[in-house]
Design a protein around this motif. Structure first.
Motif, PDB file in Angstrom:
ATOM      1  N   PRO A  63       0.802  -1.224   0.000  1.00  0.00           N
ATOM      2  CA  PRO A  63       0.000   0.000   0.000  1.00  0.00           C
ATOM      3  C   PRO A  63       0.835   1.273   0.000  1.00  0.00           C
ATOM      4  O   PRO A  63       0.340   2.334  -0.372  1.00  0.00           O
ATOM      5  N   MET A 271       1.352   0.447   6.733  1.00  0.00           N
ATOM      6  CA  MET A 271       0.891  -0.709   5.964  1.00  0.00           C
ATOM      7  C   MET A 271      -0.500  -1.190   6.368  1.00  0.00           C
ATOM      8  O   MET A 271      -1.242  -1.742   5.566  1.00  0.00           O
ATOM      9  N   ARG A 273      -4.331  -1.498   8.655  1.00  0.00           N
ATOM     10  CA  ARG A 273      -5.594  -0.821   8.903  1.00  0.00           C
ATOM     11  C   ARG A 273      -5.526  -0.080  10.240  1.00  0.00           C
ATOM     12  O   ARG A 273      -4.613  -0.276  11.031  1.00  0.00           O
TER      13      ARG A 273
END
Length: 295
Positions: A63, A271, A273
């Protein structure tokens, strides 16, 4: 303890787990060397995966692409290559990381029921390095992970071949995880191991180097506060290895500020959540998968 071990292990693998004496040794010395626990086939697959990785092939993109060490071809080939979060990008390396025997050993050493991934590093050392620049300087992993609450994190080091002192193995300072005042030991890029070691001795500490000389299929573990580095590669062969950084069940995110008053942020936070309170979730299964659970 065997009754609580994940049933993914075979009877043969159960016999390879550390004993209570081994765990006591790890707690006293800060390191542990396993028996041969990985098959040649698993390692050869990981070598193929690393070659694909170096050729630019990715099975998944991250991400974010900044904030962590990530060697690229334009950095040169005859240098130490250090790439993080490789198992999130490459299926063969992920298969190695997810081998249950690795998490099971880590869980015993850390006396935890759950082991999660934190990060990993694929490190390549070029052959014949007479100037010593392929050495990795003394550092403690936890000094780089100040936003982790746990002081029980650990790392496993997996060379992809037989590894003697000539090829530049990982080396630890025995018992250094018990030293005080090492929270700023971040000298990964300082190749002069002798000078740094002299500094430690000048502070009244006894330094005992222990090289992790392993046969292919053996792996080593060290505590997150164990000071370690690696020797130069003087051999005629490349040195290729994977370091897997592991979380125990209790680890969580915490805010942390440097001595200069700057809020510290590690790449792992970018990286994963977020929790409802906005903090990074260090149990995000997509980034920090469970490698072992005795539950």
């Amino acid at each position: 303890m065997v009754s609580t071990v994940n049933t993914k292990l075979t009877e043969e693998q159960l016999a390879l787990l550390p004993t209570e004496d081994d765990i006591a040794f790890y707690e006293e010395h800060g390191w542990y060397i396993s028996k041969k626990v990985l098959s040649d086939e698993i390692i050869e697959e990981a070598i193929r995966g690393s070659e694909r990785f170096y050729n630019g092939e990715r099975d998944r993109t991250l991400p974010v692409d900044t904030g962590f060490t990530n060697w690229k071809p334009e950095d040169g080939y005859d240098v130490v290559r250090n790439n993080e979060f490789v198992s999130l990008q490459n299926r063969e390396l992920k298969n190695l990381v997810m081998q249950p025997i690795i998490g099971a050993i880590a869980a015993r050493l850390a006396r935890t029921k759950v082991i999660r991934l934190l990060d990993d590093q694929l490190v390549y050392k070029p052959p014949q390095n007479p100037d010593g620049k392929s050495a990795v300087g003394w550092h403690a992993d936890k000094a780089y992970w100040s936003t982790c609450t746990s002081h029980n994190l650990l790392t496993t080091w997996i060379p992809f071949h037989n590894c003697d002192e000539s090829i530049g193995p990982l080396v630890v300072l025995d018992g250094s995880h018990k030293w005080s005042g090492i929270q700023d030991t971040r000298f990964f890029n300082n190749h002069n191991l002798d000078d740094m070691e002299q500094n430690f001795r000048g502070e009244g500490r006894k330094t005992v180097r222990v090289p992790m000389t392993l046969e292919k299929g053996q792996i080593s573990f060290h505590h997150c506060w164990t000071i370690h580095g690696s020797l130069p590669n003087y051999s005629n062969s490349r040195r290729l290895a994977l370091a897997i950084h592991l979380q125990d069940e209790e680890n969580r995110y915490q805010e942390f500020w440097s001595k200069q008053g700057k809020k510290v942020q590690i790449a792992d936070e970018l990286m994963c959540r977020k929790l409802p309170n906005g903090n990074p979730d260090f149990s995000d299964p997509d980034v920090f998968p469970i490698l072992w659970s005795a539950r």
